[in-house]
Motif scaffolding. Structure first.
Motif, short mmCIF file in Angstrom:
data_model
loop_
_atom_site.label_atom_id
_atom_site.label_comp_id
_atom_site.label_asym_id
_atom_site.label_seq_id
_atom_site.Cartn_x
_atom_site.Cartn_y
_atom_site.Cartn_z
N UNK A 35 0.20 22.24 -20.15
CA UNK A 35 1.49 21.61 -20.37
C UNK A 35 1.61 20.38 -19.48
N UNK A 37 4.61 17.99 -17.70
CA UNK A 37 6.03 17.89 -17.38
C UNK A 37 6.27 16.61 -16.61
N UNK A 42 11.40 18.18 -19.86
CA UNK A 42 11.01 19.54 -20.17
C UNK A 42 9.51 19.67 -20.26
N UNK A 43 9.11 20.81 -20.72
CA UNK A 43 7.69 21.08 -20.84
C UNK A 43 7.15 20.58 -22.18
N UNK A 55 -6.88 26.96 -30.14
CA UNK A 55 -5.97 27.69 -31.04
C UNK A 55 -4.85 26.80 -31.58
N UNK A 90 0.67 21.55 -15.88
CA UNK A 90 0.60 22.99 -15.65
C UNK A 90 -0.45 23.63 -16.54
N UNK A 98 0.56 33.48 -27.71
CA UNK A 98 1.86 33.01 -27.17
C UNK A 98 2.97 34.03 -27.37
N UNK A 99 2.67 35.13 -28.04
CA UNK A 99 3.68 36.18 -28.15
C UNK A 99 3.67 37.09 -26.92
N UNK A 100 2.81 36.79 -25.98
CA UNK A 100 2.79 37.55 -24.71
C UNK A 100 3.20 36.63 -23.58
N UNK A 101 3.67 37.24 -22.52
CA UNK A 101 4.18 36.43 -21.41
C UNK A 101 3.06 35.64 -20.76
N UNK A 102 3.41 34.42 -20.37
CA UNK A 102 2.45 33.53 -19.74
C UNK A 102 2.73 33.43 -18.25
N UNK A 104 2.03 31.02 -14.94
CA UNK A 104 1.75 29.62 -14.67
C UNK A 104 1.12 29.40 -13.31
N UNK A 105 0.26 28.41 -13.27
CA UNK A 105 -0.25 27.95 -12.00
C UNK A 105 0.78 27.07 -11.31
N UNK B 33 9.47 36.45 -30.74
CA UNK B 33 9.65 36.84 -29.35
C UNK B 33 10.43 35.76 -28.62
N UNK B 35 11.73 34.39 -24.70
CA UNK B 35 11.37 34.41 -23.29
C UNK B 35 12.37 33.61 -22.47
N UNK B 37 12.10 31.70 -18.59
CA UNK B 37 11.30 31.35 -17.42
C UNK B 37 12.18 30.60 -16.43
N UNK B 47 7.80 33.76 -15.00
CA UNK B 47 8.23 34.55 -16.15
C UNK B 47 9.35 35.49 -15.73
N UNK B 50 10.67 38.97 -21.59
CA UNK B 50 10.17 38.82 -22.95
C UNK B 50 10.89 39.85 -23.81
N UNK B 91 14.29 27.93 -18.39
CA UNK B 91 13.84 27.60 -19.73
C UNK B 91 13.88 28.84 -20.62
N UNK B 95 8.78 32.36 -29.53
CA UNK B 95 7.44 32.47 -30.10
C UNK B 95 7.57 32.98 -31.52
N UNK B 108 14.95 22.76 -23.75
CA UNK B 108 14.89 21.62 -22.82
C UNK B 108 15.17 22.04 -21.38
#
Lengths: 113, 116
Positions: A35, A37, A42-43, A55, A90, A98-102, A104-105, B33, B35, B37, B47, B50, B91, B95, B108
């Motif tokens: 991503x 920013x 926003x992202x 993907x 990021x 993307x249907x699972x939680x991400x 972030x670094x 889904x 989320x 954040x 996070x 979800x 945010x 999904x 945003x």
């Protein structure tokens, strides 16, 4: 600590240069996302890799490219840098798509001068 | 067309007040889904929650609670008894399935300022 490692944390470079940002995902995560920013923005989704394969692509410029290696770490290459590329980049990882939680670094702060 | 709307750009409240961050989404999918954040001043996104489209139960985690209402396509986030440490950009994201894959759409963001 999210478990996602990004290097370097800060990068200052001149216009026209090329840089490589590196990301190590959490152990066991197969997906890596990049991503951008910008200040007070926003992202912006750039690209998603899953288990080495691309993907999905977002608003990624042609000057930018990425790859995910067999050990699942990923690199984002930014070339012919412009002042407007200055931003926080990021990397995130998730166990599946993307249907699972991400997670972030901490991001790489890129400043182009 | 924007599919995740966080209409509140910035909210400022005094510590200990309750505050609700709105998130309205648009999707044609029945399976999706949602989320939330948090991005504190330190910058790293964290996070929070979800929720899948089939689970409309509200969720509470300490001072945080989420209200998911499919009828109004909203997934609002409430902080009770806010604290200065809650100051961050929040945010909301959706999904949904697109071309046999899921795509993630971000709002945003809402900047929350908690004043001591």
């Amino acid at each position: 600590d999210s478990g996602v490692t990004q290097t370097p944390k800060h990068l200052i470079t001149a216009t026209g240069q090329r840089v490589t940002l590196r990301c190590s995902p959490r152990s066991g995560d197969l997906s890596v996302y990049w991503y951008q920013q910008s200040l007070d923005q926003g992202l912006q989704f750039l690209i998603h890799y899953y288990n080495g394969e691309e993907r999905a692509k977002g608003n990624i410029l042609e000057r930018f490219s990425a790859q995910q290696f067999p050990d699942l770490h990923s690199e984002l290459n930014l070339s012919s840098l412009e002042l407007g590329d200055s931003a926080l980049y990021f990397c995130a990882s998730s166990v599946a798509g993307v249907d699972t939680e991400a997670f972030f670094g901490q991001g790489t702060r890129l400043t182009v001068v | 067309a924007q599919k995740v709307t966080q209409a509140q750009t910035e909210i400022s409240v005094v510590e200990k007040e309750d505050v609700t961050l709105d998130c309205v989404y648009e999707t044609r999918d029945t399976t999706y889904y949602l989320f939330w954040y948090k991005q504190p001043p330190s910058g790293e996104l964290v996070f929070l929650i979800r929720r899948n489209s089939f689970d409309e139960q509200n969720e509470i985690s300490g001072r945080y609670s989420w209200n998911f209402q499919k009828s109004t396509s909203s997934f609002n986030f409430t902080i009770t008894a806010s604290q200065v440490v809650d100051s961050a950009v929040y945010f909301c994201a959706l999904s949904e399935r697109w071309n046999s894959n899921y795509q993630l759409i971000w709002g945003a963001g809402t900047k929350l300022i908690i004043k001591p």
